[in-house]
Design a protein around this motif. Structure first.
Motif, PDB file in Angstrom:
ATOM      1  N   CYS A  18       0.851  -1.192   0.000  1.00 52.95           N
ATOM      2  CA  CYS A  18       0.000   0.000   0.000  1.00 52.95           C
ATOM      3  C   CYS A  18       0.880   1.232   0.000  1.00 52.95           C
ATOM      4  O   CYS A  18       1.869   1.292   0.746  1.00 52.95           O
ATOM      5  CB  CYS A  18      -0.913   0.002   1.226  1.00 52.95           C
ATOM      6  N   GLY A  19       0.516   2.216  -0.823  1.00 55.06           N
ATOM      7  CA  GLY A  19       1.336   3.405  -0.894  1.00 55.06           C
ATOM      8  C   GLY A  19       0.560   4.671  -1.175  1.00 55.06           C
ATOM      9  O   GLY A  19      -0.602   4.645  -1.587  1.00 55.06           O
ATOM     10  N   PHE A  20       1.238   5.766  -0.941  1.00 53.01           N
ATOM     11  CA  PHE A  20       0.721   7.101  -1.231  1.00 53.01           C
ATOM     12  C   PHE A  20       1.903   7.982  -1.597  1.00 53.01           C
ATOM     13  O   PHE A  20       2.909   8.010  -0.890  1.00 53.01           O
ATOM     14  CB  PHE A  20       0.005   7.706  -0.022  1.00 53.01           C
ATOM     15  N   ILE A  21       1.782   8.698  -2.694  1.00 54.33           N
ATOM     16  CA  ILE A  21       2.757   9.721  -3.081  1.00 54.33           C
ATOM     17  C   ILE A  21       1.942  10.943  -3.463  1.00 54.33           C
ATOM     18  O   ILE A  21       1.053  10.864  -4.313  1.00 54.33           O
ATOM     19  CB  ILE A  21       3.633   9.273  -4.272  1.00 54.33           C
ATOM     20  N   GLY A  22       2.203  12.061  -2.818  1.00 54.80           N
ATOM     21  CA  GLY A  22       1.431  13.258  -3.112  1.00 54.80           C
ATOM     22  C   GLY A  22       2.150  14.521  -2.699  1.00 54.80           C
ATOM     23  O   GLY A  22       3.266  14.492  -2.181  1.00 54.80           O
ATOM     24  N   LEU A  67      -3.550   4.489  -1.390  1.00 54.82           N
ATOM     25  CA  LEU A  67      -4.357   5.313  -0.506  1.00 54.82           C
ATOM     26  C   LEU A  67      -4.752   6.599  -1.226  1.00 54.82           C
ATOM     27  O   LEU A  67      -3.921   7.240  -1.875  1.00 54.82           O
ATOM     28  CB  LEU A  67      -3.555   5.647   0.763  1.00 54.82           C
ATOM     29  N   CYS A  68      -6.022   6.972  -1.123  1.00 60.19           N
ATOM     30  CA  CYS A  68      -6.529   8.202  -1.741  1.00 60.19           C
ATOM     31  C   CYS A  68      -7.026   9.142  -0.659  1.00 60.19           C
ATOM     32  O   CYS A  68      -7.977   8.830   0.066  1.00 60.19           O
ATOM     33  CB  CYS A  68      -7.669   7.876  -2.700  1.00 60.19           C
ATOM     34  N   ARG A  78      -5.516  11.174  -7.734  1.00 58.28           N
ATOM     35  CA  ARG A  78      -4.743   9.948  -7.558  1.00 58.28           C
ATOM     36  C   ARG A  78      -5.559   8.708  -7.896  1.00 58.28           C
ATOM     37  O   ARG A  78      -5.054   7.737  -8.415  1.00 58.28           O
ATOM     38  CB  ARG A  78      -4.232   9.883  -6.114  1.00 58.28           C
ATOM     39  N   ASP A  79      -6.868   8.738  -7.601  1.00 55.56           N
ATOM     40  CA  ASP A  79      -7.689   7.570  -7.892  1.00 55.56           C
ATOM     41  C   ASP A  79      -7.639   7.219  -9.375  1.00 55.56           C
ATOM     42  O   ASP A  79      -7.487   6.051  -9.739  1.00 55.56           O
ATOM     43  CB  ASP A  79      -9.131   7.738  -7.406  1.00 55.56           C
ATOM     44  N   ILE A  80      -7.698   8.202 -10.229  1.00 57.26           N
ATOM     45  CA  ILE A  80      -7.666   7.984 -11.669  1.00 57.26           C
ATOM     46  C   ILE A  80      -6.314   7.418 -12.083  1.00 57.26           C
ATOM     47  O   ILE A  80      -6.241   6.465 -12.868  1.00 57.26           O
ATOM     48  CB  ILE A  80      -7.933   9.306 -12.429  1.00 57.26           C
ATOM     49  N   GLY A  86      -4.259  -0.269 -12.754  1.00 59.19           N
ATOM     50  CA  GLY A  86      -4.835  -1.454 -12.124  1.00 59.19           C
ATOM     51  C   GLY A  86      -4.527  -1.565 -10.648  1.00 59.19           C
ATOM     52  O   GLY A  86      -4.676  -2.632 -10.060  1.00 59.19           O
ATOM     53  N   VAL A  87      -4.112  -0.466 -10.040  1.00 58.79           N
ATOM     54  CA  VAL A  87      -3.910  -0.430  -8.589  1.00 58.79           C
ATOM     55  C   VAL A  87      -5.286  -0.277  -7.954  1.00 58.79           C
ATOM     56  O   VAL A  87      -6.111   0.512  -8.425  1.00 58.79           O
ATOM     57  CB  VAL A  87      -3.013   0.773  -8.180  1.00 58.79           C
ATOM     58  N   VAL A  88      -5.565  -1.022  -6.909  1.00 59.79           N
ATOM     59  CA  VAL A  88      -6.863  -0.913  -6.235  1.00 59.79           C
ATOM     60  C   VAL A  88      -6.804   0.255  -5.255  1.00 59.79           C
ATOM     61  O   VAL A  88      -6.035   0.229  -4.295  1.00 59.79           O
ATOM     62  CB  VAL A  88      -7.222  -2.229  -5.509  1.00 59.79           C
ATOM     63  N   PRO A  89      -7.613   1.302  -5.498  1.00 58.22           N
ATOM     64  CA  PRO A  89      -7.591   2.450  -4.594  1.00 58.22           C
ATOM     65  C   PRO A  89      -8.351   2.185  -3.303  1.00 58.22           C
ATOM     66  O   PRO A  89      -9.383   1.513  -3.302  1.00 58.22           O
ATOM     67  CB  PRO A  89      -8.271   3.564  -5.398  1.00 58.22           C
ATOM     68  N   ILE A  90      -7.819   2.729  -2.216  1.00 55.77           N
ATOM     69  CA  ILE A  90      -8.504   2.715  -0.927  1.00 55.77           C
ATOM     70  C   ILE A  90      -8.830   4.170  -0.602  1.00 55.77           C
ATOM     71  O   ILE A  90      -7.935   4.988  -0.396  1.00 55.77           O
ATOM     72  CB  ILE A  90      -7.641   2.083   0.182  1.00 55.77           C
ATOM     73  N   PHE A  91     -10.121   4.475  -0.611  1.00 53.89           N
ATOM     74  CA  PHE A  91     -10.576   5.835  -0.366  1.00 53.89           C
ATOM     75  C   PHE A  91     -10.744   6.065   1.125  1.00 53.89           C
ATOM     76  O   PHE A  91     -11.206   5.189   1.849  1.00 53.89           O
ATOM     77  CB  PHE A  91     -11.928   6.086  -1.038  1.00 53.89           C
ATOM     78  N   THR A  92     -10.401   7.268   1.554  1.00 53.23           N
ATOM     79  CA  THR A  92     -10.703   7.711   2.896  1.00 53.23           C
ATOM     80  C   THR A  92     -12.089   8.372   2.835  1.00 53.23           C
ATOM     81  O   THR A  92     -12.567   8.697   1.742  1.00 53.23           O
ATOM     82  CB  THR A  92      -9.618   8.675   3.410  1.00 53.23           C
ATOM     83  N   PRO A  93     -12.755   8.563   3.971  1.00 58.01           N
ATOM     84  CA  PRO A  93     -14.159   9.012   3.950  1.00 58.01           C
ATOM     85  C   PRO A  93     -14.437  10.312   3.203  1.00 58.01           C
ATOM     86  O   PRO A  93     -15.502  10.475   2.639  1.00 58.01           O
ATOM     87  CB  PRO A  93     -14.504   9.168   5.437  1.00 58.01           C
TER      88      PRO A  93
END
Length: 163
Positions: A18-22, A67-68, A78-80, A86-93
């Motif tokens: 799982c990752g996040f770059i922003g 992580l989005c 980032r979701d797009i 083909g990365v499965v996004p995990i959205f925060t609320p």
């Protein structure tokens, strides 16, 4: 297009769970990011774009889950980007799923209320479910965000709005 296709890999060829770059777009995002960072294997929050775009794309293509977090508003571009690989996004609320052709929970994205849920969701996701979701993400991306898909979606919207 060639870069995008070459970076679409099966789950077993991806090195990051799982990752996040922003980029730090707002103070609120920065505060929330520190909380969410604990559930990511790779977490980079830059002040400005410190990474070349191609390097960024190669990095996120190695994520199994991404992580989005909300950006300046409730959208997360980032979701797009994740879905295109083909990365499965995990959205925060706070992240909006409101698109003309809506994203569906457990088909195009997973939803986590907190960092522990991210870990639990990942641990509970079978290879079969990940493969299904990854393919659905790519399909949605191609139908809505690729050059041809974006054009066709725009034309569909315009045709509905034209009396």
């Amino acid at each position: 297009d060639t870069l995008k296709t070459s970076l679409r890999k099966p789950m077993h060829e991806r090195s990051t769970m799982c990752g996040f770059i922003g980029v730090r777009t707002t103070g609120l995002r920065q505060m929330k990011a520190e909380h969410w960072s604990k559930c990511c294997d790779v977490f980079h929050m830059y002040t400005v774009a410190e990474m070349e775009h191609e390097e960024y794309l190669k990095s996120i293509s190695n994520f199994k889950f991404g992580l989005c977090l909300p950006g300046v508003g409730p959208k997360c571009l980032r979701d797009i980007e994740l879905m295109g690989f083909g990365v499965v996004p995990i959205f925060t609320p706070e992240v909006s799923t409101n698109y003309y052709n809506p994203l569906k929970k457990d088909v195009h994205f997973l939803l986590a209320e907190n960092q522990q849920q991210v870990i639990d969701i990942i641990n509970e996701c079978s290879v079969e479910k990940w493969n299904f979701m990854s393919q659905q993400c790519i399909k949605w991306f191609e139908e809505n965000c690729s050059i041809e898909g974006s054009f066709n979606t725009t034309m569909e919207i315009l045709e509905k709005e034209t009396p």
